[in-house]
Design an enzyme around this catalytic site. Structure first.
Site, PDB file in Angstrom:
ATOM      1  N   HIS A  20      -5.116  60.316  24.826  1.00 12.70           N
ATOM      2  CA  HIS A  20      -5.679  61.948  25.136  1.00 12.70           C
ATOM      3  C   HIS A  20      -6.626  62.022  26.590  1.00 12.70           C
ATOM      4  O   HIS A  20      -6.792  61.478  27.567  1.00 12.70           O
ATOM      5  CB  HIS A  20      -6.039  62.297  24.291  1.00 12.70           C
ATOM      6  N   HIS A  23      -9.144  60.007  27.770  1.00 15.72           N
ATOM      7  CA  HIS A  23      -9.149  58.647  28.036  1.00 15.72           C
ATOM      8  C   HIS A  23      -8.598  59.092  29.661  1.00 15.72           C
ATOM      9  O   HIS A  23      -8.828  58.782  31.307  1.00 15.72           O
ATOM     10  CB  HIS A  23      -7.698  58.217  27.245  1.00 15.72           C
ATOM     11  N   CYS A 130     -17.364  48.277  10.183  1.00 14.05           N
ATOM     12  CA  CYS A 130     -16.502  49.720  10.613  1.00 14.05           C
ATOM     13  C   CYS A 130     -14.986  48.695  11.198  1.00 14.05           C
ATOM     14  O   CYS A 130     -15.894  48.110  12.269  1.00 14.05           O
ATOM     15  CB  CYS A 130     -17.552  50.409  11.090  1.00 14.05           C
ATOM     16  N   CYS A 133     -14.688  50.864  15.020  1.00 14.11           N
ATOM     17  CA  CYS A 133     -15.899  49.926  15.817  1.00 14.11           C
ATOM     18  C   CYS A 133     -16.251  49.419  15.556  1.00 14.11           C
ATOM     19  O   CYS A 133     -16.535  49.172  17.195  1.00 14.11           O
ATOM     20  CB  CYS A 133     -17.568  51.269  14.759  1.00 14.11           C
ATOM     21  N   CYS A 148     -18.720  54.564   7.803  1.00 14.75           N
ATOM     22  CA  CYS A 148     -19.153  54.472   9.190  1.00 14.75           C
ATOM     23  C   CYS A 148     -19.524  55.892   8.967  1.00 14.75           C
ATOM     24  O   CYS A 148     -18.850  57.174   9.131  1.00 14.75           O
ATOM     25  CB  CYS A 148     -17.611  54.253   9.622  1.00 14.75           C
ATOM     26  N   HIS A 151     -17.127  57.538  12.206  1.00 16.40           N
ATOM     27  CA  HIS A 151     -15.532  57.551  11.747  1.00 16.40           C
ATOM     28  C   HIS A 151     -15.569  58.422  10.741  1.00 16.40           C
ATOM     29  O   HIS A 151     -14.421  58.238   9.704  1.00 16.40           O
ATOM     30  CB  HIS A 151     -14.662  55.872  11.819  1.00 16.40           C
ATOM     31  N   LYS A 299     -16.058  67.367  19.338  1.00 17.68           N
ATOM     32  CA  LYS A 299     -15.809  66.103  19.409  1.00 17.68           C
ATOM     33  C   LYS A 299     -13.743  65.623  19.767  1.00 17.68           C
ATOM     34  O   LYS A 299     -13.547  66.141  18.436  1.00 17.68           O
ATOM     35  CB  LYS A 299     -16.168  65.346  18.409  1.00 17.68           C
ATOM     36  N   LYS A 302     -11.265  59.338  19.228  1.00 12.09           N
ATOM     37  CA  LYS A 302     -10.592  58.636  19.633  1.00 12.09           C
ATOM     38  C   LYS A 302      -9.055  58.190  18.583  1.00 12.09           C
ATOM     39  O   LYS A 302      -8.479  57.592  19.059  1.00 12.09           O
ATOM     40  CB  LYS A 302     -10.517  57.445  20.567  1.00 12.09           C
TER      41      LYS A 302
HETATM   42  N1  MSP Z   1     -11.458  49.121  24.940  1.00 10.01           N
HETATM   43  C1  MSP Z   1     -12.354  49.117  24.920  1.00 10.01           C
HETATM   44  C2  MSP Z   1     -13.365  49.683  26.561  1.00 10.01           C
HETATM   45  C3  MSP Z   1     -13.088  48.285  27.088  1.00 10.01           C
HETATM   46  S1  MSP Z   1     -13.776  48.411  28.638  1.00 10.01           S
HETATM   47  C4  MSP Z   1     -13.824  46.709  29.644  1.00 10.01           C
HETATM   48  C5  MSP Z   1     -12.698  51.372  24.919  1.00 10.01           C
HETATM   49  N2  MSP Z   1     -10.860  51.970  24.671  1.00 10.01           N
HETATM   50  S2  MSP Z   1     -11.294  53.466  24.855  1.00 10.01           S
HETATM   51  O1  MSP Z   1      -9.633  53.532  24.231  1.00 10.01           O
HETATM   52  O2  MSP Z   1     -11.743  53.426  23.391  1.00 10.01           O
HETATM   53  O3  MSP Z   1     -11.938  53.674  25.652  1.00 10.01           O
HETATM   54  C6  MSP Z   1     -11.612  53.979  26.955  1.00 10.01           C
HETATM   55  C7  MSP Z   1     -12.396  55.077  27.801  1.00 10.01           C
HETATM   56  O4  MSP Z   1     -11.714  56.418  27.099  1.00 10.01           O
HETATM   57  C8  MSP Z   1     -14.092  54.784  27.478  1.00 10.01           C
HETATM   58  O5  MSP Z   1     -14.168  54.646  29.136  1.00 10.01           O
HETATM   59  C9  MSP Z   1     -14.369  56.298  26.882  1.00 10.01           C
HETATM   60  O6  MSP Z   1     -15.603  56.365  27.276  1.00 10.01           O
HETATM   61  C10 MSP Z   1     -13.118  56.981  27.326  1.00 10.01           C
HETATM   62  N3  MSP Z   1     -13.033  58.234  26.657  1.00 10.01           N
HETATM   63  C11 MSP Z   1     -12.651  58.391  25.351  1.00 10.01           C
HETATM   64  N4  MSP Z   1     -12.320  59.375  24.585  1.00 10.01           N
HETATM   65  C12 MSP Z   1     -13.576  60.056  25.662  1.00 10.01           C
HETATM   66  C13 MSP Z   1     -13.568  61.863  25.964  1.00 10.01           C
HETATM   67  N5  MSP Z   1     -13.594  62.450  24.428  1.00 10.01           N
HETATM   68  N6  MSP Z   1     -14.441  61.925  26.843  1.00 10.01           N
HETATM   69  C14 MSP Z   1     -14.120  61.189  28.116  1.00 10.01           C
HETATM   70  N7  MSP Z   1     -14.317  60.070  27.729  1.00 10.01           N
HETATM   71  C15 MSP Z   1     -13.892  59.163  26.646  1.00 10.01           C
HETATM   72  O7  MSP Z   1     -13.985  51.540  24.448  1.00 10.01           O
END
Ligand code: MSP
Length: 517
Positions: A20, A23, A130, A133, A148, A151, A299, A302
């Protein structure tokens, strides 16, 4: 240290879901930094990838009726497709299911286990877990109804034997490290958060699981697989050659910037340096934690599918406007809200009316008054303050990029756009064109404006690589602006008189305010 590479990483993205815009936010920012350092002539290593192990991924595969391997292959392709359309120029893409990664994970685990300090030990764990998480909660942490707290889904009671990492032994070393390297966590608010977390006392954490098998078996006990952070964080050294290329490792590690979201700060700024210290490897130079994106104030989760897919916006705004919006709109480090209206407004004000209008006016005038040929700056540049404006803006751009103040860096470049548009309004070349006696003046004004466009094409290249390449071609330049080097390419006078330019299509067509149906 023997390092000669600027090494920057994105987090590796979970292969349990599609991307999304939250990311993508991280990747666009990281790509901006990487591209800027390339323009400065540095050797850059920009890494991204997917985090493909763990119960969450295994369950997502089961829910979709495919094997875990098939599932991660499918997801990996969808992440790469997004990066391609977003013009993300990574140098390597790591998947945690690759053999090179298993080798690095085994190597770091063995190094920690054998360091003589008993830093890895067998213990047992029980609690409410969870899966989303990948974390345990105490009963007090749970939301009403045994859910959780993040979530709001049911948690599961797990009891298992785990290996643990003795994080508690590293508090003093971590504090000492951050004391001597205050720049190692940015921004400062995040640094303070981490320091108080460490001062509050660190708990050992579990590094293995026996409840699922989609992971890397521990080298000394194959009934356990490495649990999320020892697997995921290690990707940063895998790709630097930790297990298979010591020479390269010496030239690449430690990384300059781990760019991450604030939710994974603790793992990057506490777990990771401690793990590396325990393995006898230097910690990363800097962890940069950006804020979170919200949509309409809410929010973006993810794990549920409410997030906006980047393609929904790229299809409407184009990739350059998409990248520009995020880089300019949100103070890097702060949270930021997405709204359709704000994006249309930025697009129209800064791109359609700002840069786009400047480009089309200047090139149209050179086409109609000068047969599309760049003139000699015959009365010199004395009448234009643009050379000075550019020197100043390019310096501020560079300073902000080195300080990783990304939105300020973009604003510095746009101060040139604003001044160049103002210059045209003052000089009114459309009036000069009507007076044959003022031909030399007309040529000087259009030379100064076209030369400003050439320099802008280079400066915007890390921000909007596709638009920069297009502008470069419109200016009759060979190759791609990414082949240029700063600061040389920003020195006034690089545009050769006699160069044939052409106006072409608008770089940024104006958008209507309403959201598409
Ligand atoms: N797999 C782990 C990271 C491991 S790094 C050794 C992870 N993955 S994730 O897919 O959940 O998230 C990847 C990145 O996207 C993270 O830096 C996370 O902070 C970022 N974001 C996820 N949702 C976000 C927003 N809504 N806004 C900004 N960044 C976001 O965590």
């Amino acid at each position: 240290m023997g390092r000669d590479v600027f090494y920057i990483t994105t987090p590796i993205y979970y292969a349990n879901d599609v991307p999304h815009i939250g990311h993508a936010y991280n990747a666009v920012n990281t790509d901006f930094i990487a591209r800027y350092h390339r323009l400065r002539g540095e050797r850059v290593f920009h890494l991204t990838g997917t985090d493909e192990h763990g119960l969450k991924v295994q369950r997502a595969a089961e829910a979709n009726g495919v094997s875990a391997k098939e599932w991660v292959d499918r997801l990996e392709a969808s992440w790469r497709e997004v990066w391609a359309r977003l013009d993300i120029a990574y140098d390597d893409y790591i998947r945690t299911t690759e053999p090179r990664h298993a080798e690095a994970v085994r190597k770091i685990l063995t190094a920690v286990k054998d360091n003589g300090r008993d830093d890895i030990y067998l213990g047992s764990y029980e609690g409410w877990y969870c899966v989303s998480c990948e974390a345990y909660y105490t009963e007090a942490d749970l939301a009403p109804g045994n859910l959780c707290p993040i979530h709001e889904r049911p948690v599961e009671f797990f009891r298992e034997e785990n290996y643990f990492f003795r994080l508690s032994a590293y508090a003093d070393r971590l504090l000492e490290h951050y004391d001597t390297h205050p720049e190692a966590i940015e921004p400062e608010t995040r640094r303070n958060e981490v320091l108080s977390l460490i001062r509050g006392g660190l708990q050992d954490f579990s590094i293995s699981r026996t409840t699922f098998d989609w992971g890397i078996p521990l080298p000394w006990d194959e009934t356990h697989v490495a649990y999320v952070w020892f697997d995921a964080l290690t990707n940063y050294i895998t790709a630097a050659g930790y297990a298979d290329d010591p020479e390269r490792f010496a030239s690449v590690w430690p990384s300059n910037i781990h760019s991450i979201g604030k939710d994974i700060l603790r793992f990057h700024a506490v777990y990771w340096p401690a793990m590396l210290m325990a393995a006898g490897v230097e910690p990363p130079m800097q962890v940069w934690a950006h804020g979170f994106l919200t949509v309409g104030g809410k929010k973006m989760s993810k794990t549920n599918l409410t997030g906006i897919h980047p393609f929904q916006l790229i299809d409407e705004f184009g990739v350059d406007s998409y990248r520009y919006f995020w880089l300019r709109q949100i103070a890097w480090g702060s949270d930021g809200d997405f709204s359709w209206e704000a994006m249309v407004e930025r697009h129209n004000a800064d791109l359609a009316n700002g840069l786009g209008n400047l480009v089309s006016r200047v090139l149209a005038m050179i086409e109609s008054y000068l047969d599309g040929v760049v003139p000699e700056p015959s009365v010199g540049d004395a009448e234009s303050d643009l050379p000075d404006v550019i020197v100043d803006a390019a310096k501020r751009y560079d300073d902000h990029m080195i300080q990783v103040e990304l939105h300020k860096a973009v604003a510095a470049v746009w101060s040139i756009v604003d001044r160049a548009n103002g210059y045209l309004v003052e000089k009114e070349p459309w009036k000069l064109a009507k007076d044959p006696e003022r031909r030399a003046e007309l040529e000087s004004v259009l030379y100064a404006s076209a030369e400003t466009l050439r320099i802008l094409a280079v400066l915007i290249q890390p921000i909007m690589p596709s638009a920069a390449a297009k502008l470069w071609r419109q200016l009759g330049q060979d190759g791609d602006p990414s082949d240029q080097r700063l600061p040389d390419a920003s020195v006034w006078g690089g545009l050769g008189p006699g160069t044939k330019v052409y106006k072409g299509d608008a770089l940024f067509p104006r958008l209507e305010a309403g959201e598409p149906a």
